[in-house]
Design a protein around this motif. Sequence first.
Motif, PDB file in Angstrom:
ATOM      1  N   ARG A  90       0.860  -1.197   0.000  1.00  0.00           N
ATOM      2  CA  ARG A  90       0.000   0.000   0.000  1.00  0.00           C
ATOM      3  C   ARG A  90       0.895   1.244   0.000  1.00  0.00           C
ATOM      4  N   GLU A 143      -4.762  -0.727  -5.058  1.00  0.00           N
ATOM      5  CA  GLU A 143      -5.122   0.281  -6.072  1.00  0.00           C
ATOM      6  C   GLU A 143      -5.132   1.716  -5.528  1.00  0.00           C
ATOM      7  N   LYS A 144      -5.560   1.861  -4.271  1.00  0.00           N
ATOM      8  CA  LYS A 144      -5.655   3.234  -3.745  1.00  0.00           C
ATOM      9  C   LYS A 144      -4.274   3.764  -3.344  1.00  0.00           C
ATOM     10  N   ASN A 183     -10.028  15.602  -4.696  1.00  0.00           N
ATOM     11  CA  ASN A 183     -10.810  14.357  -4.710  1.00  0.00           C
ATOM     12  C   ASN A 183     -12.044  14.420  -5.627  1.00  0.00           C
ATOM     13  N   ASN A 203      -7.686   7.064  -8.485  1.00  0.00           N
ATOM     14  CA  ASN A 203      -7.293   6.258  -7.317  1.00  0.00           C
ATOM     15  C   ASN A 203      -6.277   6.970  -6.418  1.00  0.00           C
ATOM     16  N   VAL A 234      -5.940   9.538  -3.699  1.00  0.00           N
ATOM     17  CA  VAL A 234      -6.925  10.124  -2.794  1.00  0.00           C
ATOM     18  C   VAL A 234      -6.248  11.066  -1.802  1.00  0.00           C
TER      19      VAL A 234
END
Length: 346
Positions: free
Chosen positions: A6, A36-37, A57, A74, A76
């Motif tokens: 991550r 993904e984030k 965002n 993606n 954020v």
Amino acid sequence: MGQRHRVAIIGSGNWGSAIARIAGQNVKRYPDTFEEKVGMYVYQEKIDGRNLTEIINEEHENVKYLPGIKLPENVVANASASETAKGADLLVFVLPHQFIQGVCTELKGKVPSNVRAISMIKGVEVKDGDIRIFADVIEHILGCKCSALSGANIANEVAEDKFSETTIGYRAGDVESAELFHKLFDTPQFRVGMIEDVAGVSLCGALKNVVAIAAGFCDGLGWGDNAKAAIMRIGLMEMKRFSEEFFDGVKAETFTETSAGVADLITTCFGGRNRRCAEAFVKTGKPFAVLEKELLKGQKLQGTETAREVHAFLKARGKVDDYPLFRAVYSIAYDGVKPQDLTNKL
Ligand SMILES: NC(=O)c1ccc[n+]([C@@H]2O[C@H](COP(=O)([O-])OP(=O)(O)OC[C@H]3O[C@@H](n4cnc5c(N)ncnc54)[C@H](O)[C@@H]3O)[C@@H](O)[C@H]2O)c1
């Protein structure tokens, strides 16, 4: 499938946003390796009455620091550094260096020591007669391993997918971290090289900004290309000598063969904010603090700050005269010496 990584980007300025864009694209290219984030820490500011995080965002654009470029959805934004870093095991530090102590202190104790960090910060910290690169500052505060990434990378060009190269410097024995960060950032348009030299890569990124101030003085004085080439050559030699004298394990080829070395020096002495502000300093006679506000729109000027820090360090070591170009930049920026005297003692 093993544990996926991550990613958290700590910073969201001009370069922070450009690099978040690449990371956001690459995590989607490698879904087996990365989640993904991609979290991005954004220092909160109001733009026309709206929070910058909300704009990023909703509109997927950092309208203040990288206007006109869309960020992947993606990526954020989050106004808290510790919330952004929570659960991430790849931390990308990309803040102007004056903010790194504060942000790392906020993160201290909140990130496990097995996270891998990378510093994209171009600067050095000087305290009590000692000097540290920011990868060491981050390692020291957070207790995790920290690599460095630096290169000939003007943010807007990278954000527009114009071809460029960059260099990851990794710690001895930690090629694994370098390979992960390589996967996170390497694209056909943004070629990532690797070298086992965190200090050399970091110091190239910091010290070339001092040389760029000298190059900007040259431009402001209308001295032409030969003079600028001479300044760059002398500057590169001082950068290399300084790094070898005060840091262990620095490799000569980092300076002469990588994007972090000679290539970044060239790009910074021709483009870039440091050169531009130094040229304006000569032409307008305005102080750097005023020019930073007028020309950079919230971005930070690093070369003058690094010149001051390097000067303080060299003074504490009694070595100011061994680095005449660094001394000249400091004296012109801070001591009222005339820009015309730049080459007098070189
Ligand atoms: N811009 C480039 O082309 C480029 C390229 C390579 C490396 N770098 C390096 O990357 C690092 C980050 O530069 P950048 O261009 O992303 O930043 P920037 O100068 O564009 O932006 C300033 C950043 O600082 C943040 N900020 C302002 N006040 C703050 C505070 N009190 N606390 C925390 N954050 C605050 C802002 O939100 C913004 O994200 C620097 O070390 C720079 O030298 C920049």
